[in-house]
Write a protein that holds these residues in place. Structure first.
Motif, short mmCIF file in Angstrom:
data_model
loop_
_atom_site.label_atom_id
_atom_site.label_comp_id
_atom_site.label_asym_id
_atom_site.label_seq_id
_atom_site.Cartn_x
_atom_site.Cartn_y
_atom_site.Cartn_z
N GLY A 163 -3.06 18.63 2.62
CA GLY A 163 -2.84 18.71 3.47
C GLY A 163 -3.07 17.02 4.40
N PHE A 164 -3.39 16.56 3.79
CA PHE A 164 -3.33 15.48 4.37
C PHE A 164 -2.32 13.85 3.47
N LEU A 165 -1.57 15.25 2.46
CA LEU A 165 -0.59 13.85 1.90
C LEU A 165 0.79 14.44 2.45
N LYS A 168 4.03 17.91 7.38
CA LYS A 168 4.73 18.88 7.55
C LYS A 168 2.96 19.28 7.83
N LEU A 169 1.69 18.75 6.95
CA LEU A 169 0.84 19.44 7.17
C LEU A 169 -0.03 18.68 7.98
N GLY A 170 -0.67 17.17 7.61
CA GLY A 170 -1.23 16.44 8.19
C GLY A 170 -1.03 14.93 8.69
N GLY A 171 0.02 14.36 7.84
CA GLY A 171 0.10 12.98 8.04
C GLY A 171 -1.03 12.63 7.36
N GLY A 172 -0.86 10.86 7.10
CA GLY A 172 -1.45 9.98 6.54
C GLY A 172 -2.47 9.47 7.55
N PRO A 173 -3.22 8.28 6.61
CA PRO A 173 -4.23 7.39 6.92
C PRO A 173 -4.45 7.46 8.67
N CYS A 174 -2.62 6.89 9.72
CA CYS A 174 -2.39 7.34 10.62
C CYS A 174 -3.64 8.14 11.50
N LEU A 175 -3.06 9.23 11.35
CA LEU A 175 -3.45 10.10 12.16
C LEU A 175 -4.46 10.77 11.92
N ASP A 176 -5.20 10.80 10.44
CA ASP A 176 -6.08 10.82 9.64
C ASP A 176 -7.67 10.14 10.62
#
Ligand SMILES: NC(=O)c1ccc[n+]([C@@H]2O[C@H](COP(=O)([O-])OP(=O)(O)OC[C@H]3O[C@@H](n4cnc5c(N)ncnc54)[C@H](O)[C@@H]3O)[C@@H](O)[C@H]2O)c1
Length: 343
Positions: A163-165, A168-176
């Motif tokens: 999901g982090f990768l 469409k599911l999660g986004g990378g380090p920006c959103l995390d």
């Protein structure tokens, strides 16, 4: 008695549950997860009377006052909208949603359905952040004209969770993780309105199949950035630089820091050190004897006070989450266009 439903009973739901348990006038009455077995286990461990797997069915229940959303990023928008439509107040994990348009819709829905919407920023409520904020609000740092916010990881890409990768599911380090660093920095700066951002983002290292300290990841499916950096200007003349990474060739294993440049004092977070001058000498100081507090628990208590009307202060107004997501989205837009983005 405030009646709460927790939706998504994975990792972070445990920190939320600790917060709810501390409140005398609130009770979690349902735990919901698409994985019913997980919901049942969570309910059993925390003495929650009901476990469910269908959030939308649960939202129909009149006795539920508020929904606490702890699902992966992609579901924040749809579940928050559905809960608000059903007349429930919503507390939602970060990022509040994955793009600015969705947050705008969520803000409109909270107004339309006359319910309250709060995002999570647990780091704002840790002891060090609160002490720094009090220091700034007392005027001791003067005007904060610049901040450097970083959450950099050398080789910690969440390989266990695709999901982090995936965009469409999660986004990378920006959103995390960038979202945390940016949110706390803007909180220290008094939540000025961002007016522009210029940035870069990309998959610079991970796509090559790099050494990862957080397990195997599939370099072929990963379509998010492994690094992003940006320069943000605010309406009060202040500016901020942000950098975040899942992978970067840096010395430190991880660096989660903010440096604040004030015209009376500079401050470092989370060390809570400050740097100033007095009576002809340079002075280095530190805020000490801070009582450790769990950010989630403090915020949950403030959210409960807010929805019951005990407090008029939203611990994280969605408009502030919108500003953060606008900046993070702006970094990607700036990368695509090669130009500064104006808001
Ligand atoms: N504030 C923080 O410090 C912090 C730390 C970690 C994670 N988070 C955030 O918390 C959220 C969850 O992360 P996590 O690590 O707990 O993930 P997780 O995968 O451990 O748990 C998420 C759970 O949600 C469930 N779920 C998915 N869709 C659902 C739906 N439609 N209805 C009900 N349940 C559903 C999954 O089955 C899973 O059990 C993410 O948005 C993440 O960004 C915040």
């Amino acid at each position: 008695m405030l009646k709460i439903a927790i939706v998504g009973t994975g990792n972070i739901a445990n920190a939320h549950m600790e917060g709810w348990k501390e409140l005398k006038d609130a009770k979690v009455i349902a735990a919901c997860d698409v994985d019913l077995e997980r919901a049942k286990k969570f309910a059993e461990q925390n003495s929650i009377p009901e476990a469910a797997s269908d959030a939308l069915e649960l939202f129909k229940r009149k006795e539920i006052d508020a929904v606490d959303i702890c699902t992966p990023n992609l579901q924040h928008y749809t579940l928050s909208l559905a809960a608000m439509k059903a007349g429930k107040h919503v507390l939602c994990e970060k990022p509040l949603a994955m793009n600015p348009a969705h947050i705008q819709e969520m803000i409109a829905a909270s107004k339309k359905h006359k319910v309250k919407l709060t995002g999570i920023s647990n780091q704002r409520f840790c002891a060090e952040a609160q002490a720094i904020k009090r220091f700034i609000d007392s005027g001791a740092a003067g005007k904060i004209y610049y901040a450097e916010a970083r959450w950099l990881r050398r080789r910690h890409l969440p390989g266990w969770n695709s999901g982090f990768l995936l965009k469409k599911l999660g986004g990378g380090p920006c959103l995390d993780i960038g979202v945390h660093a940016l949110d706390v920095a803007m909180f220290f700066m008094g939540n000025p309105r961002p007016v522009s951002v210029s940035g870069i983002s990309g998959n610079f290292i991970a796509k090559k199949g790099a050494l990862n300290l957080w397990g195997h990841y599939d370099k072929k499916i990963m379509d998010v950035e492994d690094f992003a950096g940006g320069f943000v200007r605010f309406d009060n003349g202040a500016a901020l630089s942000l950098s975040c990474s899942f992978m970067a060739n840096i010395k430190e294993k991880e660096e989660n820091t903010i440096r604040l440049f004030g015209d009376k004092a500079g401050i470092n977070y989370p060390s809570a050190e400050y740097f100033t001058e007095k009576a002809g000498s340079l002075i280095d100081g530190k805020m000490t004897h801070l009582k450790a507090q769990a950010g989630h628990s403090v915020e949950i208590s403030k959210f409960a006070d807010f929805i019951t009307g005990k407090s008029k202060i939203n611990p994280l107004p969605p408009e502030q989450s919108l500003n953060a997501i606008m900046v993070l989205d702006g970094i990607h837009r700036s990368q695509r266009s090669g130009r500064e983005i104006r808001f």
